[in-house]
Every structure is written in C-alpha cells, then in structure tokens.
Design a protein around this motif. Sequence first.
Motif, PDB file in Angstrom:
ATOM      1  N   ALA A 228      27.607  18.534 -15.962  1.00  0.00           N
ATOM      2  CA  ALA A 228      26.772  17.212 -15.468  1.00  0.00           C
ATOM      3  C   ALA A 228      26.477  17.350 -14.121  1.00  0.00           C
ATOM      4  O   ALA A 228      27.256  17.904 -13.537  1.00  0.00           O
ATOM      5  CB  ALA A 228      27.387  16.017 -16.054  1.00  0.00           C
ATOM      6  N   THR A 229      25.136  17.211 -13.798  1.00  0.00           N
ATOM      7  CA  THR A 229      24.650  16.952 -12.314  1.00  0.00           C
ATOM      8  C   THR A 229      24.558  15.487 -12.153  1.00  0.00           C
ATOM      9  O   THR A 229      23.709  15.043 -12.772  1.00  0.00           O
ATOM     10  CB  THR A 229      23.611  17.824 -11.877  1.00  0.00           C
ATOM     11  N   VAL A 230      25.331  14.990 -11.014  1.00  0.00           N
ATOM     12  CA  VAL A 230      24.901  13.577 -10.725  1.00  0.00           C
ATOM     13  C   VAL A 230      25.025  13.229  -9.410  1.00  0.00           C
ATOM     14  O   VAL A 230      25.497  14.078  -8.426  1.00  0.00           O
ATOM     15  CB  VAL A 230      26.525  12.928 -11.382  1.00  0.00           C
ATOM     16  N   GLN A 231      24.581  12.195  -9.001  1.00  0.00           N
ATOM     17  CA  GLN A 231      24.857  11.690  -7.713  1.00  0.00           C
ATOM     18  C   GLN A 231      25.943  10.838  -7.404  1.00  0.00           C
ATOM     19  O   GLN A 231      26.410  10.466  -8.368  1.00  0.00           O
ATOM     20  CB  GLN A 231      23.342  10.636  -7.689  1.00  0.00           C
ATOM     21  N   ALA A 232      26.445  10.623  -6.178  1.00  0.00           N
ATOM     22  CA  ALA A 232      27.658  10.311  -5.989  1.00  0.00           C
ATOM     23  C   ALA A 232      27.892   8.887  -6.025  1.00  0.00           C
ATOM     24  O   ALA A 232      29.067   8.612  -6.469  1.00  0.00           O
ATOM     25  CB  ALA A 232      27.967  10.462  -4.445  1.00  0.00           C
ATOM     26  N   GLY A 233      26.841   8.184  -6.286  1.00  0.00           N
ATOM     27  CA  GLY A 233      27.104   6.800  -6.563  1.00  0.00           C
ATOM     28  C   GLY A 233      27.157   6.278  -8.225  1.00  0.00           C
ATOM     29  O   GLY A 233      27.251   5.191  -8.488  1.00  0.00           O
ATOM     30  N   VAL A 234      27.408   7.213  -8.960  1.00  0.00           N
ATOM     31  CA  VAL A 234      27.384   7.130 -10.431  1.00  0.00           C
ATOM     32  C   VAL A 234      28.767   6.678 -10.755  1.00  0.00           C
ATOM     33  O   VAL A 234      29.744   6.928 -10.316  1.00  0.00           O
ATOM     34  CB  VAL A 234      27.290   8.351 -11.245  1.00  0.00           C
ATOM     35  N   ILE A 235      28.868   5.277 -11.490  1.00  0.00           N
ATOM     36  CA  ILE A 235      30.037   4.725 -11.759  1.00  0.00           C
ATOM     37  C   ILE A 235      30.731   5.548 -12.907  1.00  0.00           C
ATOM     38  O   ILE A 235      30.045   6.031 -13.786  1.00  0.00           O
ATOM     39  CB  ILE A 235      29.820   3.462 -12.259  1.00  0.00           C
ATOM     40  N   LEU A 236      31.948   5.773 -12.480  1.00  0.00           N
ATOM     41  CA  LEU A 236      32.730   6.537 -13.671  1.00  0.00           C
ATOM     42  C   LEU A 236      32.594   6.273 -15.046  1.00  0.00           C
ATOM     43  O   LEU A 236      32.236   7.073 -15.979  1.00  0.00           O
ATOM     44  CB  LEU A 236      34.246   6.699 -13.404  1.00  0.00           C
TER      45      LEU A 236
ATOM     46  N   ASN B  29      29.959   4.882 -16.540  1.00  0.00           N
ATOM     47  CA  ASN B  29      28.450   5.236 -16.840  1.00  0.00           C
ATOM     48  C   ASN B  29      28.445   6.697 -17.238  1.00  0.00           C
ATOM     49  O   ASN B  29      27.859   6.994 -18.124  1.00  0.00           O
ATOM     50  CB  ASN B  29      27.688   4.767 -15.863  1.00  0.00           C
ATOM     51  N   LEU B  30      29.289   7.568 -16.664  1.00  0.00           N
ATOM     52  CA  LEU B  30      29.225   8.909 -16.812  1.00  0.00           C
ATOM     53  C   LEU B  30      30.005   9.325 -18.216  1.00  0.00           C
ATOM     54  O   LEU B  30      29.512   9.926 -19.078  1.00  0.00           O
ATOM     55  CB  LEU B  30      29.757   9.810 -15.702  1.00  0.00           C
ATOM     56  N   HIS B  31      31.093   8.605 -18.225  1.00  0.00           N
ATOM     57  CA  HIS B  31      31.827   8.648 -19.752  1.00  0.00           C
ATOM     58  C   HIS B  31      30.794   8.289 -20.955  1.00  0.00           C
ATOM     59  O   HIS B  31      30.639   8.932 -21.780  1.00  0.00           O
ATOM     60  CB  HIS B  31      33.025   7.658 -19.780  1.00  0.00           C
ATOM     61  N   ASP B  32      30.118   7.269 -20.662  1.00  0.00           N
ATOM     62  CA  ASP B  32      29.380   6.741 -21.789  1.00  0.00           C
ATOM     63  C   ASP B  32      28.204   7.618 -21.929  1.00  0.00           C
ATOM     64  O   ASP B  32      27.630   8.105 -23.024  1.00  0.00           O
ATOM     65  CB  ASP B  32      28.757   5.256 -21.302  1.00  0.00           C
ATOM     66  N   ALA B  33      27.617   8.190 -20.722  1.00  0.00           N
ATOM     67  CA  ALA B  33      26.487   9.215 -21.073  1.00  0.00           C
ATOM     68  C   ALA B  33      26.967  10.515 -21.598  1.00  0.00           C
ATOM     69  O   ALA B  33      26.226  11.059 -22.530  1.00  0.00           O
ATOM     70  CB  ALA B  33      25.547   9.431 -19.508  1.00  0.00           C
ATOM     71  N   VAL B  34      28.091  11.041 -21.363  1.00  0.00           N
ATOM     72  CA  VAL B  34      28.413  12.306 -21.783  1.00  0.00           C
ATOM     73  C   VAL B  34      28.957  12.016 -23.441  1.00  0.00           C
ATOM     74  O   VAL B  34      28.771  13.076 -24.228  1.00  0.00           O
ATOM     75  CB  VAL B  34      29.337  13.013 -21.159  1.00  0.00           C
TER      76      VAL B  34
ATOM     77  N   ILE C  75      40.356   9.360 -16.272  1.00  0.00           N
ATOM     78  CA  ILE C  75      40.396   8.068 -16.875  1.00  0.00           C
ATOM     79  C   ILE C  75      41.467   7.213 -16.208  1.00  0.00           C
ATOM     80  O   ILE C  75      42.550   7.668 -15.927  1.00  0.00           O
ATOM     81  CB  ILE C  75      40.939   8.194 -18.221  1.00  0.00           C
ATOM     82  N   PHE C  76      41.011   6.296 -15.565  1.00  0.00           N
ATOM     83  CA  PHE C  76      41.875   5.304 -15.076  1.00  0.00           C
ATOM     84  C   PHE C  76      41.197   3.760 -15.222  1.00  0.00           C
ATOM     85  O   PHE C  76      40.228   3.575 -15.222  1.00  0.00           O
ATOM     86  CB  PHE C  76      42.667   5.448 -13.892  1.00  0.00           C
ATOM     87  N   GLY C  77      42.351   2.801 -14.712  1.00  0.00           N
ATOM     88  CA  GLY C  77      41.800   1.309 -14.959  1.00  0.00           C
ATOM     89  C   GLY C  77      40.702   1.002 -14.155  1.00  0.00           C
ATOM     90  O   GLY C  77      39.871   0.227 -14.583  1.00  0.00           O
ATOM     91  N   ALA C  78      40.425   1.689 -13.069  1.00  0.00           N
ATOM     92  CA  ALA C  78      39.255   1.241 -12.079  1.00  0.00           C
ATOM     93  C   ALA C  78      37.756   1.987 -12.629  1.00  0.00           C
ATOM     94  O   ALA C  78      36.867   1.992 -11.723  1.00  0.00           O
ATOM     95  CB  ALA C  78      39.378   1.532 -10.618  1.00  0.00           C
ATOM     96  N   ARG C  79      37.688   2.570 -13.857  1.00  0.00           N
ATOM     97  CA  ARG C  79      36.646   3.430 -14.223  1.00  0.00           C
ATOM     98  C   ARG C  79      35.419   2.486 -14.138  1.00  0.00           C
ATOM     99  O   ARG C  79      34.290   3.148 -14.094  1.00  0.00           O
ATOM    100  CB  ARG C  79      37.139   4.175 -15.278  1.00  0.00           C
ATOM    101  N   GLY C  80      35.436   1.044 -14.568  1.00  0.00           N
ATOM    102  CA  GLY C  80      34.175   0.195 -14.535  1.00  0.00           C
ATOM    103  C   GLY C  80      33.467   0.222 -13.181  1.00  0.00           C
ATOM    104  O   GLY C  80      32.413  -0.302 -13.093  1.00  0.00           O
ATOM    105  N   SER C  81      34.421   0.501 -12.011  1.00  0.00           N
ATOM    106  CA  SER C  81      33.568   0.263 -10.713  1.00  0.00           C
ATOM    107  C   SER C  81      33.835   1.446  -9.619  1.00  0.00           C
ATOM    108  O   SER C  81      32.720   1.656  -8.948  1.00  0.00           O
ATOM    109  CB  SER C  81      34.165  -1.163  -9.998  1.00  0.00           C
ATOM    110  N   CYS C  82      34.843   2.343  -9.838  1.00  0.00           N
ATOM    111  CA  CYS C  82      34.900   3.308  -9.197  1.00  0.00           C
ATOM    112  C   CYS C  82      33.444   4.406  -9.242  1.00  0.00           C
ATOM    113  O   CYS C  82      33.149   4.261 -10.322  1.00  0.00           O
ATOM    114  CB  CYS C  82      36.191   4.314  -9.065  1.00  0.00           C
TER     115      CYS C  82
END
Length: 477
Positions: free
Chosen positions: A107-115, A117-122, A132-139
């Motif tokens: 995957a090619t992503v910009q740095a501000g992609v929320i973790l 969101n990447l999980h959901d897209a792939v 995977i960790f607890g802060a994945r909704g905002s990191c």
Amino acid sequence: MTDILTNLRNISGDTYVLSGNDDRKAFDTDVFGDKIGSSLAVVRPANTDEVAAILKLAHETGTPVVPQGGNTGLAGGATPTADTTQIVLSLARMNAIENINPETRTATVQAGVILQNLHDAVAKHDLIFPLIFGARGSCMIGGNISTNAGGSNVLRYGNTRALVLGLEVVLPDGRVMNLMNALYKNNTGYALKDLIIGAEGTLGIITRAVLQLHPAPVARATALLSVASLPAALTLLRKLQDASGGAVEAFEFMPENHMQGYQNLNPDRTLPLETPGAVNILTELGATSQLLARPGDDGRPLIENLLEDVLTDGFENGDILDAAIAQNDSQRDAFWHIRESAYEVATSDGPAIDFDVSVPLDQVETFLDQAAKRLASVVPGMRKTIVSHLGDGNIHYGVLPENNRNGIAPALKTKVMEVVEDLVTELNGSFSAEHGIGTSKRPSMARQKDPVALDAMRAVKAALDPQNIMNPGKVLP
Ligand SMILES: Cc1cc2nc3c(=O)[nH]c(=O)nc-3n(C[C@H](O)[C@H](O)[C@H](O)COP(=O)(O)OP(=O)(O)OC[C@H]3O[C@@H](n4cnc5c(N)ncnc54)[C@H](O)[C@@H]3O)c2cc1C
C-alpha cells in the motif's frame, strides 16, 4: 515572529495555521495531559510540497519544528516543549491512501492516514496491515513509523520497521528525499530508511510510505487462559508455535490485578474466565492457508482443534488452570477488550511511573520478581500495573506510589527509574521496547545507552540537522 506566521499562511492558507491559544491547546498537550507546551503556531499542510516549503522556511529562520501525527505517543515526543518559538507540523490533512496493490501486497499512503482506516481499506482485498494496538483509531502511519511502533502482533509480523518498504522524507533543510521503493531487495548504500524509522521526527518529516501487507487470516482461534506460571506460559507458547507452524499472532499476559481493574471499570461485563489467576494469557492463532482453516470432524476450523489439543495437553500436565475459547467474533472482541483496556485500567488509579521495557523471554519472571523486591524498600506501599506482550518479552510496568493522586515527587521517580532500568540492563534488556524516547526517556538514554552509540547518533543528527530544528529536546540526551 509575525513574518513566520505570514509565511506559514502563504504556504498552507489561513485556515490551516492555528495560532490562538484555544486552537493550539489539543496539539500542545500530550495524550496524558501532563506535558503541556506552548507553540507559536500549528500548521497543517496538505501535501509534500507544502511540508518542504515549511521546512525550508524553518531552516532559513532557525525555527524549531515538532512533527505530529495522531498525538497518541506515550513518550512526549509529539508535543512542543516550553520554547514558544516552536511550530507544530500536523500531518493530519495528508490522509490519502494512494494505492493498494493486491498483486504485490503493498500500500502507498500519506503519513496522516489513521491506522484503523488503513486496516479497513486493505480488509476489502482480504489483506491486513498487521500493526495492532489500542490507539489504532487515532494514531497515524507517520507516527507509527517514527516510533517504530510494536503492538500485539510483533510476534508474527515484526514491528513497524519490518512492514515498511519505502519512505518519502522531507529533510530539515526542505529537500525531499525519495526512498519510495516497493522493493524487497535494494542494497544501494546506507540504510537511510531504517535511520528515519524510529527517529521520532528528529531527522526529518515522513510524508509518504510504501507498506507491506499480509494475507488476512482465513480462520482464527482465540483463547483466554489462566496459566500456572510464566514459565508454563512460555512452554505453552512454544507448543502452540510448533503445532501451528508459527501461526501464533498474539500472546499477551495480564496479571490478576489487571483482570480485577478491568472488572471494576466494566461491572456490567462478565469475565470469560471463572477463575482468573496470577497469570492470564490472551492468545490468538491465525490460519493464513486453507489447510488450517478447513473444517475438522466437528465442523470447526482445524486451527481451533489444534489450539484445543494443545490446551488439553496443558490441562493434563497442570500448566493450564482455566480456559475460554472464543466461539464467535463478538466473544473474540470481548476477550480483546480486556487487553485493549490496559490504558484505562492503568490510569484509573491515578498517575504512575511508567516503564515500557523488554527482556529476553525467559527473564520476564525474574524481572517481575526482582523489580517488586528491589522497589519494596524504595516505594513503601507500592501498587503496580502490568500488562505484557509476553510473546516478544515486552512488559508495560507501572509503579504507583502511595498518595500518587497528589503527584509523584521527581526524586522518587528518578530513583524508581534507576532501580528498574538497572535491573533491565542486568537482564540484557532494553529500557524502551516500543514507545520510544521522546522527552520522558532522555535521562535513561544518558544513563543506560552505550556512550559510543550516543556519539554516533549525535553525529548523524548534526549531519542531517546542523541547526537542530527538527523536534529539538527529544530523543538525544
Ligand atoms: C491506548 C494506547 C495504546 C498504545 N499501545 C501501543 C502499543 O501497543 N505499541 C506501541 O508501539 N505504541 C502504543 N501506543 C503509543 C502510540 O500510539 C504509538 O507510539 C503510535 O505509533 C504513535 O502514533 P501517532 O500518530 O499518534 O504519533 P504521535 O504521537 O503524533 O508522534 C509520535 C512521534 O513521532 C513523531 N512523528 C509523528 N508523525 C511524524 C512524521 N510524519 N514524520 C516524522 N515524525 C513524526 C512525533 O514528533 C513524535 O516524536 C499506545 C498509545 C495509546 C494511547
């Protein structure tokens, strides 16, 4: 100062330069709310060209820049210090997932992609990005790379470093360094990508990345266990790895007081184990081939049968005292909720002196025994919070002195840090396993890091950032 603000507005537009106190507050304050800096402004660029223009301006004016992703970092690296000339550069608007290539599994992503969101897209391509960790909704991916984040699946997939193939980095003078390859092999000189990973924004700003994806497990087996001891848990891990051909994705340790703390915070939830003991393990196996996913005689995936066989063996020899196997996704989520509430459990009892250490797997028990013994005389009435990514030897260890809600005396904190970190060093461990150094572990760097390694780091920093404008006051003591 006015000139800098005007120039920042010219680069990113008025809306994206925040200089008022209220606007800056969330960016100037760390996740614990106890490190509160005071920046000149927060700038939110839209693309790499704007980041490059901002760093060129910073270079010409000697303005310090603090890169910030989701601001979930636990070491104080993402927020400004007291120096009011600093600008916070937030990557939040650079949130495009540019490309997912199922053929190359990248995957090619910009740095501000929320973790998350990447999980959901792939996931739509039956792929995972296994961080995977607890802060994945905002990191954000840039923050994950800059901290070389770990989490629950390091055991199988490695930490972030193992998942990054290419990077685009804006250097402190505003030049764009293009390391954006999607190659698995590329021996062309110094490993600059690896130098930037884990540098916590002190060497440049990551703007884009090429990430490695993995096939999503087609079946999972998840269990919560009460185990007789930590050595018994290690034996169990070895057996699960052997039986599954290395399919153990997570092996997390939670002691009894974590389970109790969780129950206190969630009185309406029933703990899956009837008798949580001193050593509770959340383990998950993932079948990425149909071989282990196909149904056994009882209609359940073979990977579940395999887990059950190892657990039966463990019950018979006394290593396992109690077990619950998730029967569906909602039970699996309930098991993980216990583990991923670690932050809430740890902070529910007031501030702690926090450690994120790692030791060799067979030294975890020694660490826990010795730390308790050595701290008993230093911190009378001490309570502790512990959770551990046991499968990779990483222990999150929090020390709560008596009356901690009234604050922790700096001298006590220093003493506790010395005791714990000396022990870690004796055990050939690391005083920072996955959260990084930021500001909070700088004294530990001075005390524990090899002085020659520190000299080499300073030389690298001076070569890339001679004016010390990239995240000054972080990482290096
Ligand atoms: C509830 C909770 C659970 C957590 N669990 C884990 C865990 O299991 N494992 C783990 O490793 N961490 C964990 N963390 C810590 C944190 O989430 C990670 O460190 C995460 O990778 C930080 O990402 P971020 O986008 O929030 O980065 P930030 O906090 O914004 O920044 C972290 C550092 O990276 C720098 N930085 C950010 N973006 C860039 C960029 N684009 N270029 C250059 N430098 C940059 C910052 O200056 C800072 O030094 C947890 C945190 C919380 C709150």
